[in-house]
Design an enzyme around this catalytic site. Structure first.
Site, PDB file in Angstrom:
ATOM      1  N   HIS A   1       3.145  -4.524  -2.138  1.00  0.00           N
ATOM      2  CA  HIS A   1       3.133  -3.952  -3.470  1.00  0.00           C
ATOM      3  C   HIS A   1       4.210  -4.628  -4.305  1.00  0.00           C
ATOM      4  CE1 HIS A   1       5.960  -1.555  -1.081  1.00  0.00           C
ATOM      5  NE2 HIS A   1       6.599  -1.284  -2.214  1.00  0.00           N
TER       6      HIS A   1
ATOM      7  N   SER B   1       9.723  -0.437   1.986  1.00  0.00           N
ATOM      8  CA  SER B   1       9.705   0.902   2.575  1.00  0.00           C
ATOM      9  C   SER B   1       8.300   1.378   2.936  1.00  0.00           C
ATOM     10  CB  SER B   1      10.373   1.910   1.623  1.00  0.00           C
ATOM     11  OG  SER B   1       9.694   1.936   0.395  1.00  0.00           O
TER      12      SER B   1
END
Length: 112
Positions: free
Chosen positions: A98, A93
């Protein structure tokens, strides 16, 4: 660049870091899926796993070393999950690589 994670890393958006070194920051996920749900974010802007190459692949090993350290400090002796979503169909998103460190409850498989 209008990257929310870059803004957090550069302290343009306030966030409480659980851990920080010269390569990564770690902070709580705003939408936790478990009692412990942290994001491990490299400081270098790499859009997704698709952009990991020989010149920057050392960051992945560092992320996992930090995950181990932070997991121990977070009391996750019974285990945890590390998740990396790649691109839209993979559930990414934010277009800055990450890793989710998730624990504190029994993880199910397959995940949703």
């Amino acid at each position: 660049m209008d990257c929310i994670f870059c803004k957090i890393i550069n302290k343009e958006i306030p966030s409480e870091f659980i851990y920080e070194d010269d390569k990564v920051v770690v902070f709580k996920d705003l939408n936790p899926q478990a009692p412990v749900h942290l994001l491990i974010v490299p400081k270098e802007h790499i859009e997704s796993n698709e952009y990991i190459n020989e010149s920057n692949s050392d960051i992945v090993g560092h992320v996992f070393a930090v995950a181990n350290k932070v997991a121990k400090e977070s009391g996750l002796e019974n285990g945890y999950r590390i998740v990396n979503n790649c691109k839209e169909d993979g559930g990414q998103s934010v277009n800055h690589i990450h890793f989710h460190l998730i624990g504190g409850r029994q993880m199910l498989w397959p995940p949703g």
